[in-house]
Motif scaffolding. Sequence first.
Motif, PDB file in Angstrom:
ATOM      1  N   UNK A 275       0.853  -1.195   0.000  1.00 14.38           N
ATOM      2  CA  UNK A 275       0.000   0.000   0.000  1.00 14.38           C
ATOM      3  C   UNK A 275       0.881   1.234   0.000  1.00 14.38           C
ATOM      4  N   UNK A 276       0.459   2.259  -0.718  1.00  6.57           N
ATOM      5  CA  UNK A 276       1.153   3.542  -0.666  1.00  6.57           C
ATOM      6  C   UNK A 276       0.793   4.251   0.640  1.00  6.57           C
ATOM      7  N   UNK A 277       1.647   5.183   1.038  1.00  4.61           N
ATOM      8  CA  UNK A 277       1.385   5.959   2.249  1.00  4.61           C
ATOM      9  C   UNK A 277       0.421   7.107   1.961  1.00  4.61           C
ATOM     10  N   UNK A 278      -0.626   7.214   2.768  1.00  2.86           N
ATOM     11  CA  UNK A 278      -1.492   8.397   2.770  1.00  2.86           C
ATOM     12  C   UNK A 278      -1.852   8.693   4.222  1.00  2.86           C
ATOM     13  N   UNK A 279      -2.099   9.953   4.528  1.00  4.21           N
ATOM     14  CA  UNK A 279      -2.476  10.322   5.890  1.00  4.21           C
ATOM     15  C   UNK A 279      -3.792   9.669   6.332  1.00  4.21           C
ATOM     16  N   UNK A 280      -4.843   9.635   5.478  1.00  7.08           N
ATOM     17  CA  UNK A 280      -6.088   8.986   5.926  1.00  7.08           C
ATOM     18  C   UNK A 280      -5.907   7.523   6.318  1.00  7.08           C
ATOM     19  N   UNK A 281      -5.009   6.822   5.655  1.00  6.50           N
ATOM     20  CA  UNK A 281      -4.825   5.406   5.969  1.00  6.50           C
ATOM     21  C   UNK A 281      -4.188   5.196   7.341  1.00  6.50           C
ATOM     22  N   UNK A 282      -3.520   6.217   7.861  1.00 11.10           N
ATOM     23  CA  UNK A 282      -2.948   6.112   9.204  1.00 11.10           C
ATOM     24  C   UNK A 282      -4.031   5.972  10.269  1.00 11.10           C
ATOM     25  N   UNK A 283      -5.255   6.326   9.926  1.00  8.50           N
ATOM     26  CA  UNK A 283      -6.350   6.231  10.882  1.00  8.50           C
ATOM     27  C   UNK A 283      -6.709   4.778  11.204  1.00  8.50           C
ATOM     28  N   UNK A 284      -6.340   3.849  10.301  1.00  3.61           N
ATOM     29  CA  UNK A 284      -6.760   2.469  10.552  1.00  3.61           C
ATOM     30  C   UNK A 284      -5.670   1.423  10.352  1.00  3.61           C
ATOM     31  N   UNK A 285      -4.442   1.852   9.999  1.00  4.17           N
ATOM     32  CA  UNK A 285      -3.390   0.847   9.889  1.00  4.17           C
ATOM     33  C   UNK A 285      -2.006   1.442  10.137  1.00  4.17           C
ATOM     34  N   UNK A 286      -1.079   0.569  10.573  1.00  6.40           N
ATOM     35  CA  UNK A 286       0.314   0.932  10.810  1.00  6.40           C
ATOM     36  C   UNK A 286       1.153   0.563   9.593  1.00  6.40           C
ATOM     37  N   UNK A 287       2.169   1.364   9.322  1.00  5.90           N
ATOM     38  CA  UNK A 287       3.083   1.117   8.203  1.00  5.90           C
ATOM     39  C   UNK A 287       4.411   0.584   8.732  1.00  5.90           C
ATOM     40  N   UNK A 288       4.927  -0.440   8.057  1.00  4.26           N
ATOM     41  CA  UNK A 288       6.232  -0.995   8.420  1.00  4.26           C
ATOM     42  C   UNK A 288       7.322  -0.371   7.548  1.00  4.26           C
ATOM     43  N   UNK A 289       8.418  -0.038   8.189  1.00  3.79           N
ATOM     44  CA  UNK A 289       9.618   0.395   7.477  1.00  3.79           C
ATOM     45  C   UNK A 289      10.617  -0.748   7.474  1.00  3.79           C
ATOM     46  N   UNK A 290      11.430  -0.881   6.438  1.00  6.40           N
ATOM     47  CA  UNK A 290      11.460  -0.106   5.199  1.00  6.40           C
ATOM     48  C   UNK A 290      10.353  -0.550   4.237  1.00  6.40           C
ATOM     49  N   UNK A 291      10.148   0.199   3.139  1.00  6.94           N
ATOM     50  CA  UNK A 291       9.121  -0.198   2.176  1.00  6.94           C
ATOM     51  C   UNK A 291       9.461  -1.513   1.484  1.00  6.94           C
ATOM     52  N   UNK A 292       8.416  -2.138   0.945  1.00  3.69           N
ATOM     53  CA  UNK A 292       8.599  -3.369   0.172  1.00  3.69           C
ATOM     54  C   UNK A 292       9.336  -3.081  -1.128  1.00  3.69           C
ATOM     55  N   UNK A 293       8.920  -2.015  -1.798  1.00  2.43           N
ATOM     56  CA  UNK A 293       9.435  -1.729  -3.139  1.00  2.43           C
ATOM     57  C   UNK A 293       9.084  -0.287  -3.492  1.00  2.43           C
ATOM     58  N   UNK A 294       9.714   0.243  -4.521  1.00  2.00           N
ATOM     59  CA  UNK A 294       9.377   1.574  -5.030  1.00  2.00           C
ATOM     60  C   UNK A 294       8.787   1.425  -6.426  1.00  2.00           C
ATOM     61  N   UNK A 295       7.627   2.047  -6.649  1.00  3.45           N
ATOM     62  CA  UNK A 295       6.945   1.910  -7.928  1.00  3.45           C
ATOM     63  C   UNK A 295       6.849   3.255  -8.639  1.00  3.45           C
ATOM     64  N   UNK A 296       6.677   3.172  -9.949  1.00 10.07           N
ATOM     65  CA  UNK A 296       6.600   4.357 -10.812  1.00 10.07           C
ATOM     66  C   UNK A 296       5.198   4.438 -11.389  1.00 10.07           C
ATOM     67  N   UNK A 297       4.507   5.559 -11.119  1.00  7.42           N
ATOM     68  CA  UNK A 297       3.149   5.777 -11.622  1.00  7.42           C
ATOM     69  C   UNK A 297       3.196   6.726 -12.812  1.00  7.42           C
TER      70      UNK A 297
END
Length: 273
Positions: free
Chosen positions: A106-128
């Motif tokens: 999942x990409x990081x967004x502020x709203x998503x912090x309301x319901x889930x924790x993010x693990x560091x480091x990221x899995x991968x870096x993607x290009x949109x």
Amino acid sequence: MSGSTRRPCHTALRHAFSLALGVAALFAQAAGKESCPLLVASGNPEYPPFLWRDPADDKRLIGANAELMQKLSEAIGIPISVRYVGPWGRVQEETRQGNVDLIAGAFFTLPRLEYMDYFQPPIHTTRTVIWTQSSRSIDYRKWADLKPLKGLTVINNSFGEAFDRYAQRNLQIDKVASVESALKMLGLARADYVIYEEAPGLAYAAKLNVKGLKAASVPISNEDLFLTMSHRSACNTGSLRGKIAQVMHRFREEKVMEGLVEKYIQLWRNSPR
């Protein structure tokens, strides 16, 4: 009563106390194991080479991120079941409710912090990137170039906090249920462009046999893809988060994901169309 008669009593009490502590420790250990017998993971099911539905079992997801979860499972000693629970929007809602423990990408967004924790480091870096019809000449160099155009993307997709805010205020972007629908609509000229990640977009265009599309050379964003855990997961404890974070750091140092991405790019290309 003499001292010689007291010592056996004290000794018996010490033995009884030690036994009680040992029994309590065993119960605590058992309770700890039972509190997290299984982790349920999911993610965007339209996201090759990272995740897609298993043709042999449509309740499972396969791909680079799915195999990464199996490696994580082995490292932390807890089974991880990587399941298809619906489209990407549904995955996020199930995570919000605690029915899905982990999102494998999942990409990081502020709203998503309301319901889930993010693990560091990221899995991968993607290009949109933006996808357009090859026959159309759209000179895209910066976000403002999209203002007069009509775009499409997938419901509940995010392309980074900064772009999401800019798009909400300035761009005309309709949302559809799947990348398949978005690319087909673009092929029928029902939109000027589609926003989606480059590698999955290429994979889907090939599988759907949608011809005459091209990706802009300048990306919309380069975003990190993270492993996340639901706040409502029964397994969300400081101890387990620490174990997972340590393993993810080791995987990053060992470049595990690089090998998996290459493996599943080839598997996707060779899979039946």
